[in-house]
Design a protein around this motif. Structure first.
Motif, PDB file in Angstrom:
ATOM      1  N   GLY A  17      36.357  25.512  24.746  1.00  0.00           N
ATOM      2  CA  GLY A  17      37.604  25.940  25.362  1.00  0.00           C
ATOM      3  C   GLY A  17      38.834  25.741  24.506  1.00  0.00           C
ATOM      4  O   GLY A  17      39.948  26.076  24.934  1.00  0.00           O
ATOM      5  N   LEU A  18      38.668  25.233  23.287  1.00  0.00           N
ATOM      6  CA  LEU A  18      39.822  24.985  22.424  1.00  0.00           C
ATOM      7  C   LEU A  18      40.418  26.292  21.910  1.00  0.00           C
ATOM      8  O   LEU A  18      39.695  27.219  21.556  1.00  0.00           O
ATOM      9  CB  LEU A  18      39.416  24.105  21.238  1.00  0.00           C
ATOM     10  N   ASP A  19      41.728  26.347  21.863  1.00  0.00           N
ATOM     11  CA  ASP A  19      42.416  27.507  21.304  1.00  0.00           C
ATOM     12  C   ASP A  19      42.539  27.380  19.795  1.00  0.00           C
ATOM     13  O   ASP A  19      42.484  26.274  19.231  1.00  0.00           O
ATOM     14  CB  ASP A  19      43.820  27.629  21.911  1.00  0.00           C
ATOM     15  N   TYR A  20      42.752  28.515  19.142  1.00  0.00           N
ATOM     16  CA  TYR A  20      42.893  28.529  17.690  1.00  0.00           C
ATOM     17  C   TYR A  20      44.098  27.708  17.242  1.00  0.00           C
ATOM     18  O   TYR A  20      45.140  27.682  17.896  1.00  0.00           O
ATOM     19  CB  TYR A  20      43.059  29.959  17.184  1.00  0.00           C
ATOM     20  N   LYS A  21      43.942  27.027  16.100  1.00  0.00           N
ATOM     21  CA  LYS A  21      45.069  26.371  15.434  1.00  0.00           C
ATOM     22  C   LYS A  21      44.823  26.447  13.929  1.00  0.00           C
ATOM     23  O   LYS A  21      43.680  26.579  13.476  1.00  0.00           O
ATOM     24  CB  LYS A  21      45.215  24.918  15.873  1.00  0.00           C
ATOM     25  N   PRO A  22      45.863  26.390  13.118  1.00  0.00           N
ATOM     26  CA  PRO A  22      45.673  26.537  11.667  1.00  0.00           C
ATOM     27  C   PRO A  22      44.835  25.430  11.042  1.00  0.00           C
ATOM     28  O   PRO A  22      44.174  25.642  10.042  1.00  0.00           O
ATOM     29  CB  PRO A  22      47.111  26.503  11.127  1.00  0.00           C
ATOM     30  N   GLY A  23      44.867  24.239  11.617  1.00  0.00           N
ATOM     31  CA  GLY A  23      44.168  23.108  11.011  1.00  0.00           C
ATOM     32  C   GLY A  23      42.742  22.985  11.488  1.00  0.00           C
ATOM     33  O   GLY A  23      42.391  22.044  12.194  1.00  0.00           O
ATOM     34  N   LEU A  24      41.872  23.909  11.119  1.00  0.00           N
ATOM     35  CA  LEU A  24      40.478  23.864  11.548  1.00  0.00           C
ATOM     36  C   LEU A  24      39.663  23.023  10.570  1.00  0.00           C
ATOM     37  O   LEU A  24      39.657  23.279   9.372  1.00  0.00           O
ATOM     38  CB  LEU A  24      39.902  25.274  11.624  1.00  0.00           C
ATOM     39  N   PRO A  25      38.928  22.012  11.064  1.00  0.00           N
ATOM     40  CA  PRO A  25      38.232  21.109  10.154  1.00  0.00           C
ATOM     41  C   PRO A  25      36.800  21.535   9.845  1.00  0.00           C
ATOM     42  O   PRO A  25      36.220  22.389  10.507  1.00  0.00           O
ATOM     43  CB  PRO A  25      38.211  19.799  10.947  1.00  0.00           C
ATOM     44  N   VAL A  26      36.256  20.919   8.829  1.00  0.00           N
ATOM     45  CA  VAL A  26      34.823  20.913   8.587  1.00  0.00           C
ATOM     46  C   VAL A  26      34.305  19.607   9.172  1.00  0.00           C
ATOM     47  O   VAL A  26      34.825  18.544   8.870  1.00  0.00           O
ATOM     48  CB  VAL A  26      34.495  20.993   7.081  1.00  0.00           C
ATOM     49  N   VAL A  27      33.300  19.691  10.031  1.00  0.00           N
ATOM     50  CA  VAL A  27      32.823  18.518  10.759  1.00  0.00           C
ATOM     51  C   VAL A  27      31.545  17.988  10.115  1.00  0.00           C
ATOM     52  O   VAL A  27      30.593  18.747   9.887  1.00  0.00           O
ATOM     53  CB  VAL A  27      32.569  18.851  12.238  1.00  0.00           C
ATOM     54  N   LEU A  28      31.538  16.702   9.809  1.00  0.00           N
ATOM     55  CA  LEU A  28      30.379  16.042   9.228  1.00  0.00           C
ATOM     56  C   LEU A  28      29.784  15.105  10.281  1.00  0.00           C
ATOM     57  O   LEU A  28      30.479  14.259  10.829  1.00  0.00           O
ATOM     58  CB  LEU A  28      30.779  15.244   7.989  1.00  0.00           C
ATOM     59  N   ILE A  29      28.503  15.261  10.558  1.00  0.00           N
ATOM     60  CA  ILE A  29      27.824  14.437  11.561  1.00  0.00           C
ATOM     61  C   ILE A  29      26.709  13.681  10.828  1.00  0.00           C
ATOM     62  O   ILE A  29      25.642  14.253  10.562  1.00  0.00           O
ATOM     63  CB  ILE A  29      27.247  15.301  12.692  1.00  0.00           C
ATOM     64  N   PRO A  30      26.931  12.420  10.469  1.00  0.00           N
ATOM     65  CA  PRO A  30      25.939  11.691   9.655  1.00  0.00           C
ATOM     66  C   PRO A  30      24.546  11.665  10.260  1.00  0.00           C
ATOM     67  O   PRO A  30      23.561  11.702   9.549  1.00  0.00           O
ATOM     68  CB  PRO A  30      26.533  10.284   9.563  1.00  0.00           C
ATOM     69  N   SER A  31      24.436  11.571  11.571  1.00  0.00           N
ATOM     70  CA  SER A  31      23.115  11.601  12.205  1.00  0.00           C
ATOM     71  C   SER A  31      23.210  12.466  13.448  1.00  0.00           C
ATOM     72  O   SER A  31      24.014  12.216  14.328  1.00  0.00           O
ATOM     73  CB  SER A  31      22.662  10.189  12.570  1.00  0.00           C
ATOM     74  N   GLY A  32      22.408  13.511  13.500  1.00  0.00           N
ATOM     75  CA  GLY A  32      22.484  14.407  14.635  1.00  0.00           C
ATOM     76  C   GLY A  32      21.136  14.762  15.185  1.00  0.00           C
ATOM     77  O   GLY A  32      20.834  14.534  16.337  1.00  0.00           O
ATOM     78  N   GLY A  33      20.237  15.273  14.337  1.00  0.00           N
ATOM     79  CA  GLY A  33      18.909  15.666  14.780  1.00  0.00           C
ATOM     80  C   GLY A  33      18.726  17.159  14.739  1.00  0.00           C
ATOM     81  O   GLY A  33      19.329  17.885  15.522  1.00  0.00           O
ATOM     82  N   PRO A  34      17.901  17.676  13.818  1.00  0.00           N
ATOM     83  CA  PRO A  34      17.729  19.117  13.688  1.00  0.00           C
ATOM     84  C   PRO A  34      16.900  19.745  14.788  1.00  0.00           C
ATOM     85  O   PRO A  34      16.861  20.951  14.928  1.00  0.00           O
ATOM     86  CB  PRO A  34      17.020  19.253  12.335  1.00  0.00           C
ATOM     87  N   ASP A  35      16.207  18.947  15.595  1.00  0.00           N
ATOM     88  CA  ASP A  35      15.401  19.494  16.673  1.00  0.00           C
ATOM     89  C   ASP A  35      16.313  19.896  17.820  1.00  0.00           C
ATOM     90  O   ASP A  35      16.698  19.078  18.658  1.00  0.00           O
ATOM     91  CB  ASP A  35      14.378  18.460  17.145  1.00  0.00           C
ATOM     92  N   LEU A  36      16.671  21.170  17.870  1.00  0.00           N
ATOM     93  CA  LEU A  36      17.628  21.645  18.864  1.00  0.00           C
ATOM     94  C   LEU A  36      16.998  21.870  20.230  1.00  0.00           C
ATOM     95  O   LEU A  36      17.671  22.317  21.153  1.00  0.00           O
ATOM     96  CB  LEU A  36      18.282  22.932  18.369  1.00  0.00           C
ATOM     97  N   SER A  37      15.722  21.569  20.361  1.00  0.00           N
ATOM     98  CA  SER A  37      15.078  21.760  21.653  1.00  0.00           C
ATOM     99  C   SER A  37      15.621  20.817  22.713  1.00  0.00           C
ATOM    100  O   SER A  37      15.447  21.047  23.905  1.00  0.00           O
ATOM    101  CB  SER A  37      13.565  21.554  21.514  1.00  0.00           C
TER     102      SER A  37
END
Length: 614
Positions: free
Chosen positions: A280-300
């Motif tokens: 639901g976030l609206d556009y803003k000029p400061g869009l980041p690159v997000v780094l997630i050190p541990s997440g899990g590739p199993d999207l199931s």
């Protein structure tokens, strides 16, 4: 008609080489000959192509218009020509996924046989364009990952970086392209923004989360000076509202964001920001690159969008996200008298570290930074190291995209306040007795005039004391019960530091604190904290034998020096008996007295801080 319906799904792949005018022949075996699609009328760029190598966009037929949009962005803003490969959607079966991914890999291999490609962008989620199925370990280990679309090679720097826009529809894919175009247009009007990290999921036995330790690792390796980084982690009071504010407001400077992910969103402090809020976030000029050190590739495990996918698909959340396997990441911290002195990272966390270093080293294109990060990861870990962090890394975003370099300044090191009161143990968490006055001060001869200090109860995350500590101050802390605490301090123009200490009834006993704050039916310890001016003294001798110290004191007192002895215990060793004289309320007065002593006695002396009678 029934025959046509039966055999129509056999058509596996069509390849459109629009920018170069080339056609790719059939894949052989089960793959049919490609069909050149009808061009889609979208924006076209007349900007010069400045890069020799090309990018490849892989998509299904219904995302062709979005593919043309991304190809326009590549040439218009990056000087990169892109080739479009159109593939039919997988029907969701394992056989169809394997057949489709094999055909795509074969096409990419032919296109890159002369090394003319720089990267691959996949449009669509893994339901439509499946992840590649491939094997390592002499065919014994099966992988399902976008990594193999970059080519399977023993040298990771030769594997093309692969990014994915996990769009669920043509409209969603085009909306992401429109977001990127708006960001490109805004880029020329933005200042060079600092790096920002938000991390932490409250406090527990570890005290700091992986994103916070990743931040400290970057700081330790010189990747961010005070103008280039802001810390918004849980130790700095981050809660979900702070994360929402950082992502939602135009005036918040965010370029890199490190967070912990869970099934329903991102953790921040003791709460979370849900995927629905991210979308639901609206556009803003400061869009980041997000780094997630541990997440899990199993999207199931995700019933809908994962937090990493939402970052890219949201109108205003971010430009890209990188995450990996939770069991392929590790960050270890070393403490000296409670101060964080060293952080070592491995697995996904190390790969993200190398990605950030490559970017700061001048690799501003995301794909190039990722390729260099892989090469450096292997060089540091060794060729026989586990390759799963690279294979399992999920990269949602466009590898062709270049990011402006944020402000970076160098700053002198700062490792935290020096414990004037010596702890019972040197290594690990510092331990002090209940009801003892625990004193801390800034390092002698340091370059920073003052620090902002917070003492946080690690069991609750609450700040129990906060104040500014100057170079002529001693910070005193006392608790009448057991507890575990974190000192979070930062000079006004320098890096951060964290220090851990416990208050125990039996300081020599190893293990966790027995009494925990916040337990129902038990009162929290009463905390006393405050500042007092630093006093300085001149130390003239350190002796192992008390008799020797007593003799020197007697001689010095006879000469009018007002000498005294201070016992300093070392962990697991005998005591030192330190002979000192005088108590001075300024460094200059102590220097003058020390110089006079050395001239008269022809002996060395040094100036030390003293606390009360010590």
């Amino acid at each position: 008609m029934q025959v046509l319906r039966r055999f129509f799904p056999v058509v596996l792949l069509t390849v459109l080489c629009i920018c170069s005018g080339c056609k790719i022949k059939g894949m052989g075996g089960a793959a049919p000959a490609p069909v050149v699609p009808v061009p889609v009328e979208v924006k076209t760029s007349s900007a010069p192509v400045t890069e020799e190598k090309k990018n490849v966009i892989v998509c299904t037929a219904d995302l062709m218009r979005a593919a043309e949009y991304f190809r326009y962005l590549h040439r218009e803003y990056e000087g990169v020509a892109s080739i479009i490969i159109r593939t039919p959607s997988s029907n969701g079966t394992a056989e169809s996924d394997s057949r489709t991914s094999a055909a795509i890999m074969e096409s990419l291999g032919k296109l890159n046989k002369d090394g003319s490609l720089m990267s691959v962008l996949i449009l669509g989620n893994s339901t439509d364009v499946p992840r590649a199925v491939f094997f390592t370990g002499n065919g014994t280990v099966r992988h399902v990952s976008d990594y193999a679309y970059g080519g399977v090679s023993s040298a990771p720097e030769n594997v093309l970086p692969v990014g994915r826009i996990p769009a669920r529809s043509a409209e969603e894919a085009e909306a992401v392209a429109a977001k990127f175009e708006r960001w490109y247009k805004d880029r020329a009007f933005r200042p060079a923004w600092p790096v920002s990290f938000v991390g932490g999921n409250g406090f527990g036995s570890k005290g700091l989360s992986d994103p916070e330790l990743l931040f400290f690792n970057l700081q330790q390796e010189g990747m961010a000076g005070p103008e280039a980084i802001r810390y918004l982690g849980s130790a700095g009071g981050c809660e979900p509202e702070r994360l929402r504010q950082s992502l939602a407001e135009d005036d918040v400077s965010v370029q890199w964001l490190a967070v912990d992910a869970e099934q329903d969103g991102f953790r921040a402090g003791n709460g979370s920001m849900a995927v629905s809020e991210i979308m639901g976030l609206d556009y803003k000029p400061g869009l980041p690159v997000v780094l997630i050190p541990s997440g899990g590739p199993d999207l199931s495990i995700f019933t809908g969008l994962s937090p990493a996918q939402a970052i890219v698909l949201s109108p205003g959340a971010g430009l890209a996200a990188m995450t990996g396997s939770s069991d392929a990441s590790g960050i270890n911290v070393e403490l000296d008298e409670g101060r964080v002195t060293r952080v070592d990272s491995s697995g996904t966390a190390r790969l993200l570290m190398e990605f950030h270093k490559a970017y700061f080293g001048g690799r501003h294109r995301i794909g190039e930074a990722l390729s260099e990060a892989r090469a450096q990861f292997v060089e540091n870990a060794g060729k026989d190291a586990d390759s799963s962090p690279m294979i399992n890394l999920l990269f949602y975003g466009d590898p062709v995209m270049s990011l402006p370099l944020p402000v970076r300044t160098e700053s002198p090191a700062y490792t935290g306040l020096s414990p004037v009161t010596k702890p019972a143990t040197k290594n690990g968490v510092a331990v002090f007795p209940v009801n003892a006055t625990i004193s801390f001060a800034m390092e002698e001869g340091g370059v920073y005039p003052a620090v902002k200090l917070h003492v946080i109860d690690r069991s609750t995350g609450k700040t129990v004391s906060a104040m500014k500590v100057g170079e002529d101050d001693i910070f005193n802390f006392s608790a009448d019960g057991e507890g575990s605490y974190l000192i979070y301090s930062r000079p006004l123009d320098g890096p951060l530091a964290w220090q851990f200490f416990d208050v125990r009834r039996n300081p020599s006993k190893k293990g966790a604190v027995a009494e925990k704050s916040g337990v129902k039916g038990r009162k929290d310890p009463r905390i006393t904290a405050g500042l007092k001016p630093v006093l300085y003294t001149v130390q003239v001798s350190s002796n192992r034998r008390q008799e020797s110290a007593d003799k020197l004191i007697s001689r010095l007192n006879g000469q009018g020096y007002d000498a005294y002895v201070v016992e300093v215990a070392e962990a697991g060793r005998r005591k030192w008996y330190c002979v000192r004289f005088g108590r001075f309320d300024s460094w200059s007065a102590a220097v003058e007295a020390s110089a006079a002593y050395e001239r008269k006695e022809q002996a060395d002396a040094k100036i030390v801080r003293c606390n009360g009678g010590s």
